[in-house]
Design an enzyme around this catalytic site. Sequence first.
Site, PDB file in Angstrom:
ATOM      1  N   ASP A 163       0.845  -1.195   0.000  1.00 30.90           N
ATOM      2  CA  ASP A 163       0.000   0.000   0.000  1.00 30.90           C
ATOM      3  C   ASP A 163       0.882   1.248   0.000  1.00 30.90           C
ATOM      4  O   ASP A 163       1.797   1.373   0.812  1.00 30.90           O
ATOM      5  CB  ASP A 163      -0.910   0.001   1.229  1.00 30.90           C
ATOM      6  N   HIS A 188      -4.628  13.691   1.112  1.00 38.17           N
ATOM      7  CA  HIS A 188      -4.834  12.820   2.276  1.00 38.17           C
ATOM      8  C   HIS A 188      -3.609  12.885   3.197  1.00 38.17           C
ATOM      9  O   HIS A 188      -3.744  13.051   4.407  1.00 38.17           O
ATOM     10  CB  HIS A 188      -5.083  11.376   1.824  1.00 38.17           C
ATOM     11  N   ASP A 199      -9.014   0.214   2.218  1.00 35.93           N
ATOM     12  CA  ASP A 199      -7.982  -0.177   3.178  1.00 35.93           C
ATOM     13  C   ASP A 199      -8.493   0.167   4.584  1.00 35.93           C
ATOM     14  O   ASP A 199      -8.148   1.191   5.165  1.00 35.93           O
ATOM     15  CB  ASP A 199      -6.690   0.590   2.848  1.00 35.93           C
ATOM     16  N   LYS A 215      -4.137  -2.083  10.071  1.00 39.81           N
ATOM     17  CA  LYS A 215      -4.520  -2.203   8.669  1.00 39.81           C
ATOM     18  C   LYS A 215      -4.696  -3.653   8.228  1.00 39.81           C
ATOM     19  O   LYS A 215      -5.410  -3.918   7.269  1.00 39.81           O
ATOM     20  CB  LYS A 215      -3.416  -1.597   7.782  1.00 39.81           C
TER      21      LYS A 215
HETATM   22 MN    MN Z   1      -4.070   2.914   2.891  1.00 38.92          MN
END
Ligand code: MN
Length: 431
Positions: free
Chosen positions: A131, A138, A237, A257
Amino acid sequence: MTFPQIDETHDPALKSWVASAMGHADFPVQNLPYGVFSPDRDTRRIGVAIGDEILDLAAIADLLPLEVREALAGTTLNAPFALPSPDRLALRKSLSALLCDAVREAALRPHLHAASQCAMHLPTAIGDYTDFYVGIHHATNIGKLLRPDNPLLPNYKYVPIGYHGRASSVRPSGVPVRRPSGQRKPPEAEVPLVGPTARLDYELELGVWIGRGNALGDTVPIERAADHIAGFCLLNDWSARDFQAWEYVPLGPFLAKSFQSTISPWVVTAEAMAPFRIAQPPRPEGDPSPLPYLWDEDDQAGGALGIELEVHLSTARMREAGTEAHRLSVGPASNMYWTVQQIVTHHASNGCNLSPGDLLGTGTISTPTPEGFGSLMELSGNGKTKVALPNGEERMFLEDGDEVILKAVARADGFVPIGFGECRAVVLPAA
Ligand code: MN
């Protein structure tokens, strides 16, 4: 850089004999995404979405180019993704012709299955999932919440930041996500608490499917990176923000995560995306240029993606009342500081081998202003302001029973828009 070119398969005048494909929001004949589906309990097949139906590719293999037939006989897309790009293009052209030629209807009709009657699976056996963090707004929004004076760390504009995710817990759309338990340390607590996350969040991302791999020790030069990308999907995610804040220093995200990631099961191919490539937005004045190994003129001129992304939320109460999901955000995928080609090249730049069917996430894609914030952490200012929903409910983070739905559509003047299908999952209470 050689990107797939616009050809007859993108012609807006194409007409398919599959009636539901005409004007279909996601899967008109100009799209032709691949997936793995079950028409019944016991079978897994490679298929292509066309309107509201799925065409079984193994069943019609004798009508397809010789060089792709063997790759389509399996139950994952790893083998088709490994095909040389001319073969993948030949498959697309063949499918487009078959689905537009009315003479073929009688032969193909028995191998069409109503999508509503089929189960969808992960498209590949995912060897590795990485990722990234290329959504600059963001990164800035989250950075401001965590480090008000220093939102973007100095490496951000030189390195496509990423971390190794967990391939084992990637699930296709529709599989519920269980609220995870773990460690969190509220500021006032002396020692961490262990229990269900109080700050469950989603992240709106694009997934990038690796096509051709590179051998261990080999790199992927930027001018050849597009040739290593098979296609794209949506990726949620899921993130436990309280676990993340406590665990992320110094090595980055881990259990915050890895409990689950949800993807849309259809792979929109790099070939289908040809009309929807746009220029990478120029960097703000004063930002450094990408280092030479990440710089390619063609990539800058046409390496970004003209996709509009949306997040919708449906609470348990909304579903009981029969009201529609509420759109939380909408924004363009062009808010990426690095192109998908740059993240592939960077990933392999140390000789790390990428394999067909590997999954890369772009990182959360947000806009500078709230209408396109790609996570609740941003929308709620990390739990400071409530997000109002039309039925009077409020959210700062996700509650049990909430369903998050990601959607995407690629648009360009003069072409038929193509969609990604849905990426959805409902939150189950902690075990
Ligand atoms: Mn992510």
